[in-house]
Design an enzyme around this catalytic site. Structure first.
Site, PDB file in Angstrom:
ATOM      1  N   SER A 138      -0.081   5.952 -10.621  1.00  0.00           N
ATOM      2  CA  SER A 138      -1.482   5.746 -10.257  1.00  0.00           C
ATOM      3  C   SER A 138      -1.465   4.683  -9.170  1.00  0.00           C
ATOM      4  O   SER A 138      -0.656   3.749  -9.244  1.00  0.00           O
ATOM      5  CB  SER A 138      -2.276   5.231 -11.481  1.00  0.00           C
ATOM      6  OG  SER A 138      -3.649   5.491 -11.362  1.00  0.00           O
ATOM      7  N   GLY A 198       8.269   3.457  -9.205  1.00  0.00           N
ATOM      8  CA  GLY A 198       7.441   2.254  -9.351  1.00  0.00           C
ATOM      9  C   GLY A 198       8.055   1.219 -10.284  1.00  0.00           C
ATOM     10  O   GLY A 198       9.079   1.461 -10.939  1.00  0.00           O
ATOM     11  N   GLY A 207       5.677   8.985 -11.124  1.00  0.00           N
ATOM     12  CA  GLY A 207       5.722   7.741 -10.335  1.00  0.00           C
ATOM     13  C   GLY A 207       7.013   6.980 -10.581  1.00  0.00           C
ATOM     14  O   GLY A 207       7.025   5.748 -10.660  1.00  0.00           O
ATOM     15  N   LYS A 234      -9.050   3.476 -13.039  1.00  0.00           N
ATOM     16  CA  LYS A 234      -8.362   3.490 -14.331  1.00  0.00           C
ATOM     17  C   LYS A 234      -9.326   3.910 -15.449  1.00  0.00           C
ATOM     18  O   LYS A 234      -8.940   4.621 -16.375  1.00  0.00           O
ATOM     19  CB  LYS A 234      -7.749   2.122 -14.639  1.00  0.00           C
ATOM     20  CG  LYS A 234      -6.688   1.671 -13.649  1.00  0.00           C
ATOM     21  CD  LYS A 234      -5.546   2.664 -13.471  1.00  0.00           C
ATOM     22  CE  LYS A 234      -4.605   2.762 -14.634  1.00  0.00           C
ATOM     23  NZ  LYS A 234      -3.465   3.683 -14.336  1.00  0.00           N
ATOM     24  N   ARG A 247       7.289  10.534  -4.681  1.00  0.00           N
ATOM     25  CA  ARG A 247       6.672  11.246  -3.552  1.00  0.00           C
ATOM     26  C   ARG A 247       7.712  11.680  -2.525  1.00  0.00           C
ATOM     27  O   ARG A 247       7.539  12.690  -1.871  1.00  0.00           O
ATOM     28  CB  ARG A 247       5.589  10.382  -2.921  1.00  0.00           C
ATOM     29  CG  ARG A 247       4.374  10.364  -3.815  1.00  0.00           C
ATOM     30  CD  ARG A 247       3.161   9.942  -3.100  1.00  0.00           C
ATOM     31  NE  ARG A 247       2.907   8.517  -3.263  1.00  0.00           N
ATOM     32  CZ  ARG A 247       1.760   7.957  -3.000  1.00  0.00           C
ATOM     33  NH1 ARG A 247       0.776   8.682  -2.518  1.00  0.00           N
ATOM     34  NH2 ARG A 247       1.574   6.663  -3.170  1.00  0.00           N
TER      35      ARG A 247
END
Ligand code: NAP
Length: 218
Positions: free
Chosen positions: A83, A13, A10, A163, A35
């Protein structure tokens, strides 16, 4: 001597961007999963100091095991940060939140085992701890306290459920396979953003600054 390699999932982020900047400054070779490496929202990563020589971007969705394996191959450590953190409620929690958090974590950990990674840090959340209405009020919430999954379902706290299940999955995997997994549970992370888009926790701060006090979507 060849630089030590680490992977950050990720990568584009909020938190992961700071982590990548730090790792580059410490001299690591960083594999970051995003991504879409060509998406403008990940462009800031290439501007970090030492990024041109020490940062490699890998295209990988959390549900794409093979691409995760490519990103993690050759790494001594992995920071599993990715996430979904939705700023508002979601239409389909199973697909939008639970699956990437649970199957995604499982995919990352399996890829770590395949590549004999030394240690994995999984970023969980305070949301995996605090939604436990039966926890005694005078008892400190520690590693033994988990959010109550049934309570999360009935109150539709889907992010917290994702989570809780994601971290539970990571700990169970570590116990059954021996992979060295550390989970961390941050509360609310606020501060300067390196990325160009606004993430959910920064949005909370913006809403508070604008006088909106109904900010928490756990
Ligand atoms: N910020 C906080 O206050 C806080 C507090 C506690 C825990 N955390 C945890 O910290 C981690 C990072 O959060 P953040 O605040 O930095 O939020 P963020 O900026 O929204 O980062 C989330 C990252 O996860 C990636 N992601 C989501 N679904 C994915 C999927 N299916 N496949 C691949 N990547 C996917 C996103 O990629 P895209 O950009 O492509 O969507 C994004 O890079 C999360 O695990 C979060 O639960 C955050």
């Amino acid at each position: 001597m060849e630089k030590e390699r680490v992977c950050v999932t990720g990568g584009g982020g909020y938190q992961a961007s700071w982590l990548i900047k730090l790792l580059l400054s410490k001299g690591y070779m960083v594999h970051a999963t995003v991504r879409d490496p060509n998406d403008e929202k990940n462009a800031h990563l290439k501007k970090f100091e030492k990024a041109s020589e020490n940062l490699l971007l890998f295209k990988a969705d959390l549900l794409d095991y093979d691409n995760l394996c490519s990103a993690i191959a050759g790494c001594i450590g992995v920071f599993h940060v990715a996430s979904p953190v939705p700023p508002t409620s979601v239409q389909n929690p199973e697909v939008e939140l639970i699956e990437p958090a649970v199957t995604g974590t499982s995919n990352v950990l399996k890829a770590c085992s395949l590549s004999n990674v030394n240690r994995v840090v999984v970023v969980s959340s305070i949301a995996a701890i605090i939604l436990n209405p039966n926890w005694p009020k005078d008892r400190i919430m520690d590693e033994s306290c988990w959010s109550d999954k049934e309570y999360c379902k009935t109150t539709e706290k889907w992010y917290a459920l994702s989570k809780t299940e994601g971290e539970g999955q990571a700990i169970e995997y570590s116990e059954t396979t021996g992979l060295d997994v550390v989970t961390v549970c941050p509360s609310l992370i606020l501060g300067p953003m390196l990325q160009s888009t606004v993430n959910a926790s920064s949005l909370i701060l913006l809403k508070l600054l604008k006088g909106n006090t109904s900010y928490c979507s756990y």
